[in-house]
Design a protein around this motif. Structure first.
Motif, PDB file in Angstrom:
ATOM      1  N   ARG A 152       0.807  -1.213   0.000  1.00  0.00           N
ATOM      2  CA  ARG A 152       0.000   0.000   0.000  1.00  0.00           C
ATOM      3  C   ARG A 152       0.846   1.271   0.000  1.00  0.00           C
ATOM      4  NH1 ARG A 152      -3.540  -1.196   3.688  1.00  0.00           N
ATOM      5  NH2 ARG A 152      -2.064  -0.832   5.369  1.00  0.00           N
ATOM      6  N   GLN A 422       1.384  -2.897   7.134  1.00  0.00           N
ATOM      7  CA  GLN A 422       0.709  -3.897   6.310  1.00  0.00           C
ATOM      8  C   GLN A 422       1.160  -5.289   6.739  1.00  0.00           C
ATOM      9  OE1 GLN A 422       0.559  -2.992   2.116  1.00  0.00           O
ATOM     10  NE2 GLN A 422       0.531  -5.159   1.547  1.00  0.00           N
ATOM     11  N   SER A 433      -5.180   1.012  -2.661  1.00  0.00           N
ATOM     12  CA  SER A 433      -4.173   1.846  -2.000  1.00  0.00           C
ATOM     13  C   SER A 433      -4.522   3.327  -2.127  1.00  0.00           C
ATOM     14  CB  SER A 433      -2.789   1.581  -2.604  1.00  0.00           C
ATOM     15  OG  SER A 433      -2.415   0.237  -2.485  1.00  0.00           O
TER      16      SER A 433
END
Length: 464
Positions: A152, A422, A433
């Motif tokens: 992300r 994450q 994202s």
């Protein structure tokens, strides 16, 4: 009276147009100092492959790395125990070649292209030589589309383009190997080539079994040369990984190349250069090291329009977390961006420990929309504002209301940190994202669905 000139000279008088048919003379080993072998009686060029044969039949492959007068300097590919003065030095007719094709996916090989995984000989419809393919820089397709790496923070804040070459700058033990494994599994690429150069032997198997896994290995080729290999083997492993990636790019495929690490490649070249007498220049590194780095890195990138690409990530070990290390500084200048992993974030349990403020993608402005660029800049500004006032906030010396921008940064800081985190088994696509980024920056509550990393994974992330 018998003529005393060399046989090759006498034969040329009778075969002036057929010198290629004249067998090359063997040489003899006369000296071995450190990593370097010295031979006489040879007339071979730099880069030529030779084999040193001892009296008991033991063979050691070596490469010509220099010469001085009649003396030829060779660097062995493997250990040289058992060689004695006078050993035969025989030039090889052909350079290294290996079979390659789609059947090569899922295999683990060494720097010579030999299997390490006990799965039998390599299969493939093509023969891979060791010579790189040069691409006219004017024919390279520009970086024009983003690449989804499944991370992300990278997708939204340090967007990587297809065909880009990025550096992954990290000290030891901050999770670079785990981050590489996540990208290997989650990146949208046809083929993944992983070069494990100079790593500890046990880490090679751990990376393949636990981090890469069966799913990641199924579409990957791993070239491994652990730290106890000879420097020439480590050098060859780096070059072979790039050559394998070039092959698949030439087949029209999109390739992800992960090289761990560029620093070990430079150190191997330093060992070879110093052994043959090249003087050190910058902090013990000879000038040839800084010539070899761009020579290797420039092989990655896009081919012509409509053809394949190589998106490359090169890890760079920052000794003592010093980003001004000569290799780090040289790599940062030649690469298309860099991702910095922070030891402080790792110690706080933030994984992946990406230092967003210190990281940058030079291709990002050309491959994302303007609103994402503005969101990225706002994210960095709020994070930077909080870090600037962190000490004052920690001791309670900052008074709320003094600065609206700082007040907003303090309010949103937990969400900014949660965005970077994450889980090891999480994959966050590009669109998600961007959505998470916009949610974090919006006024009011924002809780990205996959922002928080489960704490039990912290121990897993710490390896690397």
């Amino acid at each position: 009276m018998t003529e005393r000139r060399p046989l090759s000279y006498r034969l040329r008088r009778y075969l002036p147009e057929s010198t290629a048919l004249i067998p090359e003379a063997e040489g003899r080993l006369v000296r071995s100092v450190g990593l370097t072998l010295e031979a006489i009686g040879l007339n071979v060029s730099v880069g030529r492959q030779c084999v040193v044969i001892s009296r008991d039949g033991r063979k050691v492959e070596a490469e010509v790395v220099g010469f001085a007068g009649a003396s030829i300097y060779l660097m062995p590919v493997k250990r040289v125990e058992g060689l004695e003065p006078g050993a035969r030095v025989v030039p090889l007719a052909h350079s290294m070649a290996m079979r390659i094709g789609l059947q090569t996916l899922g295999r683990v090989i060494n720097g010579l292209g030999q299997p390490l995984d006990d799965k039998g000989p390599l299969l493939g419809s093509d023969i891979l030589d060791s010579l790189p393919n040069d691409i006219n820089p004017l024919k390279r397709h520009p970086i024009s589309e983003p690449l989804d790496v499944g991370i992300r923070a990278i997708n939204a804040l340090i967007t990587v383009g297809r065909g880009q070459r990025m550096g992954l700058f990290a000290g030891s033990g901050v999770g670079k190997s785990v981050l590489m494994g996540m990208m290997t599994k989650y990146t949208t690429a046809d083929v993944v080539v992983v070069g494990l150069v100079g790593e500890r032997g046990r880490e090679v198997k751990e990376f393949i079994d636990h981090i890469l896994g069966e799913e990641g290995l199924a579409r990957a080729v791993v070239v491994a040369s652990p730290a106890d290999d000879a420097p020439l083997m480590r050098l060859r492993a780096s070059q072979l990984a790039s050559r394998v990636a070039e092959y698949y790019r030439d087949q029209g495929l999109n390739v992800l190349l992960l090289m761990d690490s560029l620093t070990r490649f430079a150190q191997a070249q330093r060992e070879i250069s110093l052994a043959i007498g090249e003087p050190p220049a910058t902090k013990g590194y000879p000038p040839s090291v800084f010539a070899k780095i761009p020579e290797l890195v420039e092989r990655a990138g896009n081919a012509a329009e409509g053809e394949g690409s190589i998106t490359a990530f090169y890890t760079v070990l920052t000794e003592g977390d010093d980003l001004q290390d000569p290799i780090a500084d040289s790599a940062r200048a030649i690469l298309d961006g860099h991702i910095v992993l922070s030891r402080q974030l790792a110690e706080e349990g933030i994984y992946p420990a990406i230092d967003v403020e210190a990281s940058i993608s030079r291709a990002m402005p050309n491959i994302v929309q303007e609103d994402q660029l503005k969101a990225m800049q706002k994210f960095k500004q709020m994070l930077s504002r909080y870090q600037q006032n962190r000490d004052l906030i920690a001791i309670g010396a900052y008074s709320p209301g003094t600065d609206p921008a700082t007040d907003e940064a303090i309010e949103r800081f937990p969400k900014l940190r949660a965005f970077i985190q994450q889980g090891l088994t999480q994959s966050v696509h590009m669109a998600e994202s961007t959505t998470n980024l916009n949610a974090v920056l919006q006024k009011g509550p924002a809780n990205p669905r996959s922002a928080a990393a489960p704490s039990p994974l912290a121990a897993e992330h710490g390896r690397g």
